[in-house]
Design a protein around this motif. Structure first.
Motif, PDB file in Angstrom:
ATOM      1  N   LEU A 298       0.834  -1.206   0.000  1.00 64.62           N
ATOM      2  CA  LEU A 298       0.000   0.000   0.000  1.00 64.62           C
ATOM      3  C   LEU A 298       0.867   1.253   0.000  1.00 64.62           C
ATOM      4  CD1 LEU A 298      -2.869  -0.943   2.504  1.00 64.62           C
ATOM      5  CD2 LEU A 298      -3.043  -0.742   0.030  1.00 64.62           C
ATOM      6  N   ALA A 299       1.919   1.251   0.842  1.00 62.81           N
ATOM      7  CA  ALA A 299       2.799   2.419   0.934  1.00 62.81           C
ATOM      8  C   ALA A 299       3.514   2.688  -0.385  1.00 62.81           C
ATOM      9  CB  ALA A 299       3.815   2.219   2.054  1.00 62.81           C
ATOM     10  N   LYS A 300       3.846   1.629  -1.115  1.00 58.97           N
ATOM     11  CA  LYS A 300       4.535   1.783  -2.401  1.00 58.97           C
ATOM     12  C   LYS A 300       3.683   2.577  -3.396  1.00 58.97           C
ATOM     13  CE  LYS A 300       6.092  -2.053  -4.225  1.00 58.97           C
ATOM     14  NZ  LYS A 300       6.364  -3.209  -5.103  1.00 58.97           N
ATOM     15  N   PHE A 301       2.365   2.460  -3.253  1.00 62.77           N
ATOM     16  CA  PHE A 301       1.455   3.166  -4.164  1.00 62.77           C
ATOM     17  C   PHE A 301       0.853   4.420  -3.541  1.00 62.77           C
ATOM     18  CE2 PHE A 301       1.724  -1.056  -5.970  1.00 62.77           C
ATOM     19  CZ  PHE A 301       1.903  -0.768  -7.313  1.00 62.77           C
ATOM     20  N   GLY A 302       1.478   4.939  -2.473  1.00 65.67           N
ATOM     21  CA  GLY A 302       1.070   6.225  -1.910  1.00 65.67           C
ATOM     22  C   GLY A 302       0.014   6.153  -0.834  1.00 65.67           C
ATOM     23  N   VAL A 303      -0.352   4.946  -0.396  1.00 62.96           N
ATOM     24  CA  VAL A 303      -1.348   4.809   0.675  1.00 62.96           C
ATOM     25  C   VAL A 303      -0.597   4.762   2.001  1.00 62.96           C
ATOM     26  CG1 VAL A 303      -3.206   3.404   1.638  1.00 62.96           C
ATOM     27  CG2 VAL A 303      -2.940   3.572  -0.843  1.00 62.96           C
ATOM     28  N   GLU A 304      -0.864   5.758   2.851  1.00 65.25           N
ATOM     29  CA  GLU A 304      -0.180   5.852   4.141  1.00 65.25           C
ATOM     30  C   GLU A 304      -1.169   5.625   5.273  1.00 65.25           C
ATOM     31  OE1 GLU A 304       3.100   6.320   4.519  1.00 65.25           O
ATOM     32  OE2 GLU A 304       3.419   6.490   2.355  1.00 65.25           O
ATOM     33  N   VAL A 305      -0.685   5.009   6.345  1.00 65.31           N
ATOM     34  CA  VAL A 305      -1.511   4.703   7.510  1.00 65.31           C
ATOM     35  C   VAL A 305      -1.612   5.932   8.411  1.00 65.31           C
ATOM     36  CG1 VAL A 305      -1.728   3.239   9.565  1.00 65.31           C
ATOM     37  CG2 VAL A 305      -0.840   2.279   7.447  1.00 65.31           C
TER      38      VAL A 305
ATOM     39  N   ILE B 216      -7.590   9.050  23.398  1.00 64.32           N
ATOM     40  CA  ILE B 216      -7.415   8.035  24.443  1.00 64.32           C
ATOM     41  C   ILE B 216      -7.133   6.680  23.805  1.00 64.32           C
ATOM     42  CG2 ILE B 216      -8.585   6.791  26.310  1.00 64.32           C
ATOM     43  CD1 ILE B 216     -10.166   9.351  26.855  1.00 64.32           C
ATOM     44  N   ASP B 217      -7.846   6.387  22.718  1.00 66.02           N
ATOM     45  CA  ASP B 217      -7.675   5.083  22.069  1.00 66.02           C
ATOM     46  C   ASP B 217      -8.018   5.202  20.589  1.00 66.02           C
ATOM     47  OD1 ASP B 217      -7.151   2.409  21.752  1.00 66.02           O
ATOM     48  OD2 ASP B 217      -9.090   1.728  22.515  1.00 66.02           O
ATOM     49  N   CYS B 218      -7.360   4.389  19.763  1.00 64.50           N
ATOM     50  CA  CYS B 218      -7.658   4.333  18.322  1.00 64.50           C
ATOM     51  C   CYS B 218      -8.427   3.042  18.054  1.00 64.50           C
ATOM     52  CB  CYS B 218      -6.361   4.379  17.523  1.00 64.50           C
ATOM     53  SG  CYS B 218      -6.614   4.286  15.740  1.00 64.50           S
ATOM     54  N   LEU B 219      -9.669   3.186  17.595  1.00 66.84           N
ATOM     55  CA  LEU B 219     -10.501   2.013  17.326  1.00 66.84           C
ATOM     56  C   LEU B 219     -10.192   1.403  15.960  1.00 66.84           C
ATOM     57  CD1 LEU B 219     -13.920   3.437  18.590  1.00 66.84           C
ATOM     58  CD2 LEU B 219     -12.318   1.964  19.829  1.00 66.84           C
ATOM     59  N   GLN B 220      -9.908   2.275  14.987  1.00 66.12           N
ATOM     60  CA  GLN B 220      -9.624   1.793  13.628  1.00 66.12           C
ATOM     61  C   GLN B 220      -8.683   2.779  12.951  1.00 66.12           C
ATOM     62  OE1 GLN B 220     -12.769   2.024  10.561  1.00 66.12           O
ATOM     63  NE2 GLN B 220     -12.470  -0.166  10.258  1.00 66.12           N
ATOM     64  N   LYS B 221      -7.635   2.260  12.319  1.00 59.16           N
ATOM     65  CA  LYS B 221      -6.667   3.113  11.629  1.00 59.16           C
ATOM     66  C   LYS B 221      -7.333   3.814  10.445  1.00 59.16           C
ATOM     67  CE  LYS B 221      -2.615   0.272  12.666  1.00 59.16           C
ATOM     68  NZ  LYS B 221      -1.584  -0.595  12.090  1.00 59.16           N
ATOM     69  N   GLY B 222      -6.778   4.968  10.128  1.00 58.90           N
ATOM     70  CA  GLY B 222      -7.205   5.681   8.929  1.00 58.90           C
ATOM     71  C   GLY B 222      -6.141   5.572   7.854  1.00 58.90           C
ATOM     72  N   TYR B 223      -6.461   6.035   6.659  1.00 61.97           N
ATOM     73  CA  TYR B 223      -5.511   5.952   5.543  1.00 61.97           C
ATOM     74  C   TYR B 223      -5.621   7.198   4.668  1.00 61.97           C
ATOM     75  CZ  TYR B 223      -4.908   1.021   6.702  1.00 61.97           C
ATOM     76  OH  TYR B 223      -4.612  -0.152   7.359  1.00 61.97           O
ATOM     77  N   THR B 224      -4.479   7.580   4.081  1.00 56.63           N
ATOM     78  CA  THR B 224      -4.447   8.660   3.089  1.00 56.63           C
ATOM     79  C   THR B 224      -3.839   8.117   1.798  1.00 56.63           C
ATOM     80  OG1 THR B 224      -2.256   9.425   3.799  1.00 56.63           O
ATOM     81  CG2 THR B 224      -4.171  10.470   4.838  1.00 56.63           C
ATOM     82  N   LEU B 225      -4.224   8.713   0.674  1.00 49.37           N
ATOM     83  CA  LEU B 225      -3.636   8.378  -0.629  1.00 49.37           C
ATOM     84  C   LEU B 225      -3.018   9.639  -1.203  1.00 49.37           C
ATOM     85  CD1 LEU B 225      -3.181   6.539  -3.110  1.00 49.37           C
ATOM     86  CD2 LEU B 225      -5.458   7.197  -3.898  1.00 49.37           C
ATOM     87  N   ASN B 226      -1.693   9.671  -1.258  1.00 49.65           N
ATOM     88  CA  ASN B 226      -0.960  10.844  -1.753  1.00 49.65           C
ATOM     89  C   ASN B 226      -1.431  12.131  -1.068  1.00 49.65           C
ATOM     90  OD1 ASN B 226       0.710   9.503  -3.690  1.00 49.65           O
ATOM     91  ND2 ASN B 226      -1.080   9.290  -5.002  1.00 49.65           N
ATOM     92  N   GLY B 227      -1.639  12.049   0.236  1.00 53.12           N
ATOM     93  CA  GLY B 227      -2.027  13.224   1.011  1.00 53.12           C
ATOM     94  C   GLY B 227      -3.526  13.457   1.096  1.00 53.12           C
ATOM     95  N   ARG B 228      -4.309  12.773   0.291  1.00 53.05           N
ATOM     96  CA  ARG B 228      -5.770  12.923   0.328  1.00 53.05           C
ATOM     97  C   ARG B 228      -6.340  11.843   1.249  1.00 53.05           C
ATOM     98  NH1 ARG B 228      -9.391  12.509  -5.067  1.00 53.05           N
ATOM     99  NH2 ARG B 228      -8.463  14.535  -5.483  1.00 53.05           N
ATOM    100  N   LEU B 229      -7.249  12.246   2.126  1.00 51.71           N
ATOM    101  CA  LEU B 229      -7.816  11.320   3.105  1.00 51.71           C
ATOM    102  C   LEU B 229      -8.713  10.293   2.426  1.00 51.71           C
ATOM    103  CD1 LEU B 229      -7.959  10.790   6.199  1.00 51.71           C
ATOM    104  CD2 LEU B 229     -10.065  12.135   6.187  1.00 51.71           C
TER     105      LEU B 229
END
Length: 200
Positions: free
Chosen positions: A131-138, A169-182
Protein backbone atom coordinates in the motif's frame (compact mmCIF):
# COMPACT_ATOMS: atom_id res chain seq x y z
CA UNK A 1 -2.72 106.37 -75.55
CA UNK A 2 -5.85 105.87 -77.57
CA UNK A 3 -9.17 104.64 -76.25
CA UNK A 4 -8.76 101.46 -78.15
CA UNK A 5 -5.44 100.75 -76.52
CA UNK A 6 -6.91 101.53 -73.14
CA UNK A 7 -9.82 99.21 -73.80
CA UNK A 8 -7.41 96.46 -74.85
CA UNK A 9 -5.36 96.98 -71.70
CA UNK A 10 -8.48 96.90 -69.52
CA UNK A 11 -9.58 93.71 -71.27
CA UNK A 12 -6.16 92.15 -70.70
CA UNK A 13 -6.25 93.10 -67.01
CA UNK A 14 -9.78 91.71 -66.73
CA UNK A 15 -8.73 88.50 -68.42
CA UNK A 16 -5.72 88.23 -66.09
CA UNK A 17 -7.92 88.86 -63.08
CA UNK A 18 -10.44 86.26 -64.23
CA UNK A 19 -7.61 83.76 -64.85
CA UNK A 20 -6.20 84.44 -61.37
CA UNK A 21 -9.64 84.09 -59.78
CA UNK A 22 -10.22 80.82 -61.66
CA UNK A 23 -6.77 79.56 -60.64
CA UNK A 24 -7.44 80.50 -57.01
CA UNK A 25 -10.87 78.85 -57.14
CA UNK A 26 -9.36 75.73 -58.71
CA UNK A 27 -6.62 75.68 -56.09
CA UNK A 28 -9.17 76.12 -53.28
CA UNK A 29 -11.27 73.34 -54.81
CA UNK A 30 -8.20 71.09 -54.98
CA UNK A 31 -7.32 71.92 -51.37
CA UNK A 32 -10.89 71.14 -50.25
CA UNK A 33 -10.75 67.90 -52.22
CA UNK A 34 -7.34 67.10 -50.70
CA UNK A 35 -8.69 67.91 -47.20
CA UNK A 36 -11.68 65.61 -47.68
CA UNK A 37 -9.37 62.87 -48.99
CA UNK A 38 -7.04 63.36 -46.01
CA UNK A 39 -10.01 63.19 -43.61
CA UNK A 40 -11.31 60.07 -45.36
CA UNK A 41 -7.85 58.45 -45.22
CA UNK A 42 -7.52 59.39 -41.53
CA UNK A 43 -10.92 57.82 -40.81
CA UNK A 44 -9.89 54.65 -42.67
CA UNK A 45 -6.59 54.57 -40.77
CA UNK A 46 -8.37 54.97 -37.41
CA UNK A 47 -10.80 52.16 -38.34
CA UNK A 48 -7.92 49.91 -39.41
CA UNK A 49 -6.01 50.63 -36.18
CA UNK A 50 -9.13 49.87 -34.10
CA UNK A 51 -9.57 46.58 -35.97
CA UNK A 52 -5.89 45.67 -35.45
CA UNK A 53 -6.20 46.44 -31.72
CA UNK A 54 -9.35 44.32 -31.51
CA UNK A 55 -7.62 41.44 -33.30
CA UNK A 56 -4.55 41.74 -31.07
CA UNK A 57 -6.80 41.59 -27.97
CA UNK A 58 -8.58 38.58 -29.45
CA UNK A 59 -5.25 36.81 -30.10
CA UNK A 60 -4.05 37.53 -26.55
CA UNK A 61 -7.34 36.21 -25.09
CA UNK A 62 -7.18 33.09 -27.29
CA UNK A 63 -3.57 32.46 -26.23
CA UNK A 64 -4.49 32.84 -22.56
CA UNK A 65 -7.43 30.47 -23.00
CA UNK A 66 -5.18 27.87 -24.67
CA UNK A 67 -2.70 28.19 -21.78
CA UNK A 68 -5.52 27.75 -19.25
CA UNK A 69 -6.82 24.66 -21.06
CA UNK A 70 -3.30 23.20 -21.26
CA UNK A 71 -2.70 23.87 -17.54
CA UNK A 72 -6.08 22.37 -16.54
CA UNK A 73 -5.42 19.31 -18.70
CA UNK A 74 -1.99 18.84 -17.09
CA UNK A 75 -3.56 19.14 -13.61
CA UNK A 76 -6.28 16.64 -14.55
CA UNK A 77 -3.69 14.17 -15.83
CA UNK A 78 -1.61 14.62 -12.67
CA UNK A 79 -4.68 14.05 -10.46
CA UNK A 80 -5.67 11.03 -12.53
CA UNK A 81 -2.21 9.53 -11.99
CA UNK A 82 -2.21 10.36 -8.29
CA UNK A 83 -5.74 9.28 -7.44
CA UNK A 84 -6.55 6.59 -10.02
CA UNK A 85 -6.13 3.98 -7.29
CA UNK A 86 -8.53 5.67 -4.86
CA UNK A 87 -11.47 3.28 -5.35
CA UNK A 88 -9.22 0.25 -5.49
CA UNK A 89 -7.40 1.35 -2.32
CA UNK A 90 -10.70 1.87 -0.50
CA UNK A 91 -11.70 -1.69 -1.39
CA UNK A 92 -8.41 -3.03 0.04
CA UNK A 93 -8.65 -1.28 3.42
CA UNK A 94 -11.06 -3.85 4.93
CA UNK A 95 -8.49 -6.56 4.13
CA UNK A 96 -5.91 -4.76 6.29
CA UNK A 97 -8.53 -4.28 9.02
CA UNK A 98 -9.40 -8.01 8.98
CA UNK A 99 -5.74 -9.05 9.20
CA UNK A 100 -5.30 -6.75 12.23
CA UNK A 101 -8.46 -8.13 13.87
CA UNK A 102 -7.19 -11.68 13.30
CA UNK A 103 -3.96 -10.78 15.11
CA UNK A 104 -5.85 -9.16 17.99
CA UNK A 105 -8.17 -12.15 18.38
CA UNK A 106 -5.44 -14.80 18.11
CA UNK A 107 -4.44 -16.70 21.22
CA UNK A 108 -0.72 -15.87 21.39
CA UNK A 109 -0.24 -18.23 24.35
CA UNK A 110 -1.17 -21.27 22.24
CA UNK A 111 2.06 -22.74 20.82
CA UNK A 112 0.18 -24.43 17.99
CA UNK A 113 -1.03 -21.02 16.65
CA UNK A 114 2.38 -19.26 16.73
CA UNK A 115 3.32 -20.17 13.08
CA UNK A 116 -0.12 -19.01 11.86
CA UNK A 117 0.13 -15.73 13.82
CA UNK A 118 3.61 -15.09 12.39
CA UNK A 119 2.25 -15.77 8.89
CA UNK A 120 -0.60 -13.28 9.39
CA UNK A 121 1.86 -10.69 10.78
CA UNK A 122 4.13 -11.13 7.74
CA UNK A 123 1.14 -10.92 5.41
CA UNK A 124 -0.04 -7.69 7.06
CA UNK A 125 3.46 -6.22 6.97
CA UNK A 126 3.80 -7.08 3.27
CA UNK A 127 0.32 -5.72 2.58
CA UNK A 128 1.12 -2.40 4.34
CA UNK A 129 4.42 -2.13 2.40
CA UNK A 130 2.57 -2.66 -0.89
CA UNK A 131 0.00 0.00 0.00
CA UNK A 132 2.80 2.42 0.93
CA UNK A 133 4.53 1.78 -2.40
CA UNK A 134 1.45 3.17 -4.16
CA UNK A 135 1.07 6.22 -1.91
CA UNK A 136 -1.35 4.81 0.67
CA UNK A 137 -0.18 5.85 4.14
CA UNK A 138 -1.51 4.70 7.51
CA UNK A 139 -3.03 7.24 9.92
CA UNK A 140 -2.56 5.63 13.36
CA UNK A 141 -2.79 8.30 16.07
CA UNK A 142 -1.04 7.59 19.35
CA UNK A 143 -2.55 7.88 22.79
CA UNK A 144 -2.33 11.46 24.07
CA UNK A 145 -2.08 12.95 20.57
CA UNK A 146 -4.38 15.93 19.92
CA UNK A 147 -7.51 15.31 17.85
CA UNK A 148 -7.06 16.44 14.24
CA UNK A 149 -10.51 16.69 12.61
CA UNK A 150 -8.91 16.49 9.16
CA UNK A 151 -7.51 13.00 9.90
CA UNK A 152 -9.46 11.68 12.89
CA UNK A 153 -13.12 10.97 13.54
CA UNK A 154 -14.16 11.05 17.22
CA UNK A 155 -16.50 8.12 17.86
CA UNK A 156 -17.04 8.94 21.53
CA UNK A 157 -15.84 11.27 24.27
CA UNK A 158 -14.92 10.08 27.74
CA UNK A 159 -14.19 12.44 30.65
CA UNK A 160 -10.64 11.81 31.87
CA UNK A 161 -9.01 14.22 34.34
CA UNK A 162 -5.54 12.76 33.64
CA UNK A 163 -5.63 13.69 29.94
CA UNK A 164 -6.02 17.08 28.28
CA UNK A 165 -9.42 17.70 26.65
CA UNK A 166 -9.65 16.56 23.00
CA UNK A 167 -6.66 14.26 23.38
CA UNK A 168 -6.88 10.77 21.87
CA UNK A 169 -7.42 8.04 24.44
CA UNK A 170 -7.67 5.08 22.07
CA UNK A 171 -7.66 4.33 18.32
CA UNK A 172 -10.50 2.01 17.33
CA UNK A 173 -9.62 1.79 13.63
CA UNK A 174 -6.67 3.11 11.63
CA UNK A 175 -7.21 5.68 8.93
CA UNK A 176 -5.51 5.95 5.54
CA UNK A 177 -4.45 8.66 3.09
CA UNK A 178 -3.64 8.38 -0.63
CA UNK A 179 -0.96 10.84 -1.75
CA UNK A 180 -2.03 13.22 1.01
CA UNK A 181 -5.77 12.92 0.33
CA UNK A 182 -7.82 11.32 3.10
CA UNK A 183 -9.26 7.92 2.14
CA UNK A 184 -10.68 7.10 5.54
CA UNK A 185 -10.34 8.92 8.88
CA UNK A 186 -8.96 7.14 11.92
CA UNK A 187 -11.78 6.32 14.33
CA UNK A 188 -10.80 7.38 17.84
CA UNK A 189 -12.03 7.89 21.38
CA UNK A 190 -11.13 11.30 22.79
CA UNK A 191 -11.11 12.79 26.24
CA UNK A 192 -13.77 15.26 27.24
CA UNK A 193 -13.35 18.05 29.73
CA UNK A 194 -14.44 16.75 33.13
CA UNK A 195 -17.62 18.13 34.65
CA UNK A 196 -15.51 19.76 37.42
CA UNK A 197 -13.51 21.66 34.75
CA UNK A 198 -16.62 22.83 32.95
CA UNK A 199 -18.20 24.18 36.16
CA UNK A 200 -15.06 26.00 37.23
Amino acid sequence: MSNEQQDVQVEDVNEQNEAEVEAQASEASEQASDNSQVQELEAQLAAAQAKIQEQQDSVVRAKAEVENVRRRAAQDVEKAHKFALEKFSNELLPVADNLERALQAADKENEALVPMIEGVELTLKSFDATLAKFGVEVVAPQQGEALNPELHQAMSMIPNPDVAPNAIIDCLQKGYTLNGRLLRPAMVIVSAASSVDTQA
